[in-house]
Structure formats: C-alpha cells, structure tokens
Design a protein around this motif. Structure first.
Motif, short mmCIF file in Angstrom:
data_model
loop_
_atom_site.label_atom_id
_atom_site.label_comp_id
_atom_site.label_asym_id
_atom_site.label_seq_id
_atom_site.Cartn_x
_atom_site.Cartn_y
_atom_site.Cartn_z
N ASN A 226 -16.68 3.14 38.00
CA ASN A 226 -15.76 3.76 37.04
C ASN A 226 -14.41 3.33 36.92
OD1 ASN A 226 -17.67 5.69 36.15
ND2 ASN A 226 -17.22 7.02 37.79
N ARG A 227 -14.18 1.95 37.19
CA ARG A 227 -13.09 1.01 37.16
C ARG A 227 -12.10 1.18 38.19
NH1 ARG A 227 -11.83 -2.15 33.08
NH2 ARG A 227 -12.96 -2.10 31.10
N GLN A 228 -12.66 2.04 39.28
CA GLN A 228 -11.97 2.13 40.65
C GLN A 228 -12.40 1.19 41.86
OE1 GLN A 228 -12.43 6.29 41.61
NE2 GLN A 228 -10.54 6.66 41.05
N GLN A 229 -11.58 0.78 42.54
CA GLN A 229 -11.75 -0.25 43.51
C GLN A 229 -12.10 0.66 44.71
OE1 GLN A 229 -11.15 -4.19 43.85
NE2 GLN A 229 -12.91 -3.06 45.40
N TRP A 230 -13.30 0.26 45.27
CA TRP A 230 -13.67 0.96 46.56
C TRP A 230 -13.78 -0.28 47.68
CZ3 TRP A 230 -16.89 5.71 47.33
CH2 TRP A 230 -16.76 6.48 46.16
N VAL A 231 -13.34 0.33 48.86
CA VAL A 231 -13.62 -0.57 50.01
C VAL A 231 -14.54 0.27 51.07
CG1 VAL A 231 -11.39 -1.99 49.86
CG2 VAL A 231 -11.35 0.25 51.17
N VAL A 232 -15.22 -0.60 51.74
CA VAL A 232 -16.17 -0.01 52.56
C VAL A 232 -16.20 -0.85 54.03
CG1 VAL A 232 -18.67 0.85 53.07
CG2 VAL A 232 -17.90 0.71 50.91
N GLN A 233 -15.96 -0.06 55.19
CA GLN A 233 -16.22 -0.78 56.70
C GLN A 233 -17.36 -0.32 57.16
OE1 GLN A 233 -16.00 -2.73 59.77
NE2 GLN A 233 -14.43 -2.95 58.25
N CYS A 234 -18.45 -1.33 57.64
CA CYS A 234 -19.75 -0.76 58.23
C CYS A 234 -19.37 -1.13 59.74
CB CYS A 234 -20.74 -1.34 57.68
SG CYS A 234 -21.00 -1.35 55.84
N LYS A 235 -19.52 -0.13 60.48
CA LYS A 235 -19.63 -0.05 62.00
C LYS A 235 -21.20 0.38 62.66
CE LYS A 235 -15.51 -1.13 62.80
NZ LYS A 235 -15.05 -2.58 63.52
N TRP A 236 -21.76 -0.84 63.23
CA TRP A 236 -22.97 -0.42 63.52
C TRP A 236 -22.95 -0.31 65.01
CZ3 TRP A 236 -26.16 -3.17 67.30
CH2 TRP A 236 -27.59 -2.81 67.19
N SER A 237 -23.84 0.34 65.70
CA SER A 237 -23.91 0.71 66.88
C SER A 237 -25.44 0.78 67.77
CB SER A 237 -23.05 2.22 67.65
OG SER A 237 -23.17 2.33 68.64
N SER A 238 -25.56 0.11 68.61
CA SER A 238 -26.86 0.21 69.19
C SER A 238 -27.07 1.75 69.75
CB SER A 238 -27.16 -0.80 70.07
OG SER A 238 -26.15 -0.67 71.14
N ARG A 239 -26.13 2.25 70.33
CA ARG A 239 -26.23 3.37 70.75
C ARG A 239 -24.84 4.32 70.89
NH1 ARG A 239 -27.57 0.25 75.18
NH2 ARG A 239 -25.80 0.18 76.86
N GLY A 240 -24.61 5.44 70.62
CA GLY A 240 -23.44 6.18 70.77
C GLY A 240 -22.61 5.93 69.71
N PRO A 241 -21.57 6.60 69.70
CA PRO A 241 -20.60 6.76 68.53
C PRO A 241 -19.88 5.68 68.27
CG PRO A 241 -19.58 8.07 70.22
CD PRO A 241 -20.97 7.61 70.81
N VAL A 242 -18.87 5.69 67.19
CA VAL A 242 -18.03 4.73 66.70
C VAL A 242 -16.59 5.11 67.10
CG1 VAL A 242 -17.15 3.43 64.78
CG2 VAL A 242 -19.53 3.45 65.01
N ASP A 243 -15.64 4.16 67.69
CA ASP A 243 -14.55 4.48 68.12
C ASP A 243 -13.75 4.61 66.89
OD1 ASP A 243 -13.94 2.04 67.77
OD2 ASP A 243 -13.96 1.57 70.03
N ARG A 244 -12.31 4.76 67.35
CA ARG A 244 -11.12 4.95 66.38
C ARG A 244 -10.91 3.50 65.76
NH1 ARG A 244 -4.82 6.89 67.21
NH2 ARG A 244 -3.95 5.32 65.70
N SER A 245 -11.34 2.47 66.26
CA SER A 245 -11.13 0.99 65.84
C SER A 245 -11.74 0.92 64.17
CB SER A 245 -11.59 -0.26 66.58
OG SER A 245 -12.93 0.11 66.73
N GLY A 246 -12.82 1.73 64.11
CA GLY A 246 -13.39 1.65 62.40
C GLY A 246 -12.47 2.07 61.74
N VAL A 247 -11.96 3.32 62.00
CA VAL A 247 -11.07 4.21 61.08
C VAL A 247 -9.60 3.20 60.85
CG1 VAL A 247 -9.52 6.35 60.79
CG2 VAL A 247 -11.75 6.13 62.19
N ASP A 248 -9.23 2.73 62.02
CA ASP A 248 -8.12 1.62 62.03
C ASP A 248 -8.24 0.53 60.69
OD1 ASP A 248 -6.72 3.26 63.31
OD2 ASP A 248 -6.83 1.96 65.45
N ASP A 249 -9.57 -0.03 61.03
CA ASP A 249 -10.14 -1.14 59.65
C ASP A 249 -10.06 -0.70 58.22
OD1 ASP A 249 -10.32 -2.97 62.08
OD2 ASP A 249 -12.47 -2.74 61.99
#
Length: 566
Positions: free
Chosen positions: A65-88
């Motif tokens: 809808n003419r809006q620009q989206w950005v997506v950051q993907c964080k894969w982990s083999s086990r356990g949660p994703v830390d704050r670095s993904g949010v900063d990215d």
C-alpha cells in the motif's frame, strides 16, 4: 508420511514452509526466504532481500500500500533472541525511512529485548514482533495462494495448454514469448498445474545465473499452494532438501543429479543458453527420462545452434511485433538520433565499398554527453511520472553518466548507476528504491538484460550499441511491460552503428510497411529519425535490415548515392 509420484516412486510429504520444524531446519537463510514468501502471501507488491554486510540492520525491504517496510530476521538454533535484534531493526527503520518495522524470529525474544520494545513503544516508535509461534499462525491463516488472483491472458492460457499438450505427447516442449509477455508466468502455471495433479512430484528449474535462480524461486510462489516447498540452490545457497520445486544454477543441478536427484519435470529458463555441448546439454542428457520444457524470449544463439534440436518445434510462440499489435505490450515512440552524420562522407560512399567497422567510424561523428543530456532532459520533462534506464557502453561510462546526470538537473539528484561489479545486496537496494520512485533514473551496463522485472520504466536511452540481436531485444523489452497508468514507452537511441538502425527498421517492418523517414505502426507506435533526410537515407540504404543487423564488423557494404545528395 509417504505418497507416490507419477512414476510410482515413494516421496515424503513435508510440512508447510513456516512450520517450526522447517524454520529450524533451513537455518538463517531459510528464515529470510520463508519470511519473504510470507510477505507475498500477505499482499505485498514488492519484496527484496538485502541481508549481508552493511545492510543497515535490514534483511528485507517490502512495499505494501505504498508503505516501506523493513524486516530483520533473527534465527536461533535454540533459545531466545537477545536485544541486538531490536537494535538492528530500530537502526534499519531510521536508515531506510521505513513506515513499518518487523523483527522476525523462529523462536522468541528474551526479557531485555522485550523491555527494549516496550521502551520504544512508550516514545511512539512501534515495532512488530513475529515470533516462531506468530509465523506459524500467519502460515495457517494466510490464503493458500497470493491474494491477488492470477488471471491469464488468452494467449498465456493457450501457451500453457500447448506446452502441456507437447509434454504429454512427446515429453518435450518449447515456449517462445517476447519480453514482457510473461514467459515465466506461463512456465510457472505449467508447473503449478502439474503439481496440483501430482502433488508429491519433484520439479527442477534451471537457470544460468544465481541471480535468476533467486528470482525464479520467488516467481514460482504465486503459482503454488503454500504447502509446496521451494528452495534455491547455487554457490551462495545450499538447500538441505529437494522436495517440491528446486531452482538451481546448471552446475548445482548437475551435482544434484549425479548425486541421485531425479526430478519428474524440468524447466530450463532462458533456453537460448542451451548449446549443442556444455553443462546444460549434459544435464538434460542425464535427465532424459524426465519431462523437459524450455522458455525464452530470444531463441537466437551466436553459434547458430538450433534449440529446437533439443526441445522440438515451438509449442507456442508470440514475438514483440504481434504482442504490440494485440495490445499486450506498451506502445513505443522510438526516436533515432542521427544528427551527427558526416554528410561529406555520405557523398563519397557510392565510390567505394566499406567494412561496417570503417563505416561506423567515419559515418557517425561522436556525440557529446552534454548533447545527450539535453535531449534526455527534454524527453523527461514531457513524460508523465518518468522512470528511466540509460544503457551505457562500460562500467566507467555508466558511473560517469550518473555523476553528470546528478549535476545536470535537480530531478536527477538521486541518479544512480547499476552494474555487475556491485554486490547483489547493493543492486537489490537500488532496484527497490527505483521501484518506489526514490531513485528516478539508473545508468547501467547489461544488468537489465535478463530476469529483471521493472514495469515502471517508461523512458529508455541507448548510449551503447550491441551487435547481438538478442541483447538489443532484451534491453528494449525492459520498458515494454504494461502497468496501471502506463500507456507507452519512449526510447531515445543515440546510434553509432548502422546495424542498430537495421535492427530497429527490421522490427518496424515486421509491424507495418515502411514509409520514407517515418515508420508508422499500429496502436500509436512509431520509429522516427531526428533528421528526416538522414532517415530517408537510412531507409533507402537498408533494404535487407534483418541480414545487416547480424553482420560482422568486417563485412563490406556498397551504397548507391540517393538522388538529391550529389
């Protein structure tokens, strides 16, 4: 669970592409590709993967809808994703001026990451989180196919039926559709219908470049149910599975086949790359028992090998001329600039024969870049919502022209060059900005020849000459695709080779009868010379345009002197 393919072989049925197990098994690249496919199912109009060094914190850029989206993907083999993904993703939102930002992961966020999200929201910066559980839920709820229903044009439906008929009758088929008429759409529909009949079958699509492999995998998604797995395999992407549809470079496909992979159906993209010998030929020989079909817009090869020897007579064929006549390609205003003819040389032409190389060097006086820019500016100002590609001779030429354009006009302040020495990531960023209008004009060298879909282009300038009919047609085809609001393509050809004029005249003569200095074509299409006298001269000279356009530099030509020039 196991089911049978058409040949009776047992095949394992896999889960959906956003299931927890699949996201874990396919690793970081698989997560990015799966999220990309999800975005298409959610109705995005453009999606580009840009992950890599210096990606500004984004893995995917999307437009909805003419809006620009950005997506950051964080894969982990086990356990949660830390704050670095949010900063990215926060960095990416700022870097790309995005309207929406998404952090996607196959697992979930840890407590510090969640706290950072809450802090950003408290100051009005909203971030969307797609956890593994969220992605699985999206996968279940999203439609089986892309929300925009694919409606085939009448000739595309006829082409699909013709390919299917020949595959059933002789196990081989060949499709020839001009650029802009949807050869990939037809190929994808053939594959989609095949998998609806035989859902446990394996399909292989082969291309000669890894960039085309990635693009073809994406192009197939709209033809497939969401349960069908796909994977791209080349030097930068090694899939762990060959279930469903596998898209691969020819060398990667050959390795798979020698390792025991035996697909039921094979599609060869840009089939003009198939020669009498080489890896394509070897691959197809190895898969002699598989059904095989080729698709191309330009069936001509430099070595004169006839691809019908491999795939049989064309099952269906529709060229540029017929596509224009039937209104499926944009109308074209083709302007050939020949103001730079050396008329003293013209008068001497009838006295001796010249090679094409000598003729070009002596007949066409060099045009200054400033003159070209003036003509381009005039065309730009008279084009509605202009989006332009400038084809240049060399990488240095493309970079120099981009600098000149940026300095020449405020409308071109973001003019950018594009060529094969740039990273794939950089090319994707530029193309994304071009699609949404943030970059209005691109100078390039050959990058747009094959496999790049840019329907917004309505202005093309040729500052180079190719001696390949195939490449000329491919480059012209970049602007022939129709889109809403686009009615025509304006082409400025600053010609320096008589073979280019021959190629253009040959195309026009296939559409309508030639008249002196202006070639009138149906549906408002025209080929015009900037100098009427020069146009009349060229038309008088070039009677056998199809023969001349493919002649070598050393071919010697004789020209009669037209009445009125002596």
């Amino acid at each position: 669970m196991e089911c049978q393919s058409p040949d009776g072989r047992a095949r394992r049925v896999t889960a959906g592409f956003v299931s927890a197990g699949n996201l874990l098994e396919r690793g970081p690249q698989g997560l990015v590709r799966s999220v990309e496919r999800v975005l298409w199912h959610l109705g995005f109009s453009d999606v580009r993967v840009i992950d890599g060094a210096n990606d500004g914190g984004a893995d995917i850029l999307g437009i909805r809808n003419r809006q620009q989206w950005v997506v950051q993907c964080k894969w982990s083999s086990r356990g949660p994703v830390d704050r670095s993904g949010v900063d990215d993703i926060e960095r990416a939102r700022t870097e790309y001026g995005a309207d929406r930002a998404v952090l996607a992961t196959n697992t979930f966020l840890n407590r510090p990451a969640v706290s950072r999200i809450e802090a950003l929201r408290s100051v009005g910066i909203d971030m969307t989180i797609w956890s593994g559980q969220t992605l699985s839920a999206i996968g279940q709820e999203m439609p089986e196919r892309f929300p925009t229903k694919l409606v085939l044009r009448d000739y595309q439906d006829s082409a699909v039926r013709a390919v299917e008929r020949d595959l059933n009758l002789r196990q081989r088929a060949l499709l020839i559709l001009a650029t802009g008429l949807g050869k990939t759409v037809v190929g994808g529909e053939v594959i989609g219908r095949y998998l609806q009949r035989f859902p446990q079958s394996q399909v292989l699509i082969v291309a000669h470049m890894k960039e085309l492999v990635d693009q073809l995998e994406k192009a197939m998604w709209r033809h497939l149910n969401k349960q069908v797995m796909t994977q791209a395999i080349h030097s930068d992407s090694l899939a762990r599975s060959v279930e469903g549809v596998t898209v691969a470079t020819v060398d990667a496909a050959l390795r798979l086949v020698k390792g025991g992979y035996s697909p039921d159906l094979v599609m060869v993209d840009e089939t003009h790359h198939v020669g009498e010998q080489g890896m394509f030929s070897q691959l197809l020989d190895e898969l002699v028992d598989s059904q095989q079909f080729g698709v191309t817009a330009t069936p001509w090869r430099g070595d004169k090998f006839d691809i019908t020897q491999r795939f049989g007579a064309p099952s269906y064929s529709l060229g540029i001329a017929e596509g224009m006549k039937r209104g499926f390609l944009a109308s074209v205003d083709y302007r050939i600039f020949v103001d730079d003819l050396d008329w003293d040389f013209v008068r001497a032409l009838s006295q001796k024969s010249y090679s094409i190389k000598d003729l070009n060097r002596s007949l066409f006086l060099p045009q200054r870049d400033e003159q070209i820019i003036d003509e381009l500016r005039s065309a730009w100002q008279n084009t509605r919502e202009p989006r332009c590609i400038v084809f240049c001779q060399t990488i240095e030429h493309a970079e120099r022209m981009a600098v000149l354009l940026r300095a020449a006009d405020p409308s071109w302040a973001r003019a950018t060059y594009l060529h094969g020495e740039l990273s794939r990531q950089k090319r994707q960023i530029v193309l994304n900005a071009f699609r949404i209008g943030r970059i209005p004009i691109i100078t390039c060298v050959d990058v747009f020849n094959e496999g790049v879909d840019v329907p917004d282009v309505n202005l093309i300038a040729f500052l180079r000459v190719t001696h390949s009919r195939r490449i000329f047609v491919q480059q012209l085809g970049r602007g022939l695709r129709l889109r809403e609001g686009k009615e025509s393509l304006l082409v400025l050809d600053f010609v320096t080779d008589i073979r280019r004029i021959a190629a253009t005249l040959d195309l026009s003569r296939s559409l309508a009868e030639t008249s002196a200095e202006t070639v009138k074509l149906p549906e408002g299409i025209s080929v015009r010379f900037s100098d009427e006298t020069a146009g009349s001269l060229m038309d008088y000279w070039i009677q056998d345009a199809a023969s001349l356009e493919t002649s070598s530099d050393e071919v010697r030509l004789n020209f009669p002197l037209p009445v009125g020039l002596d």
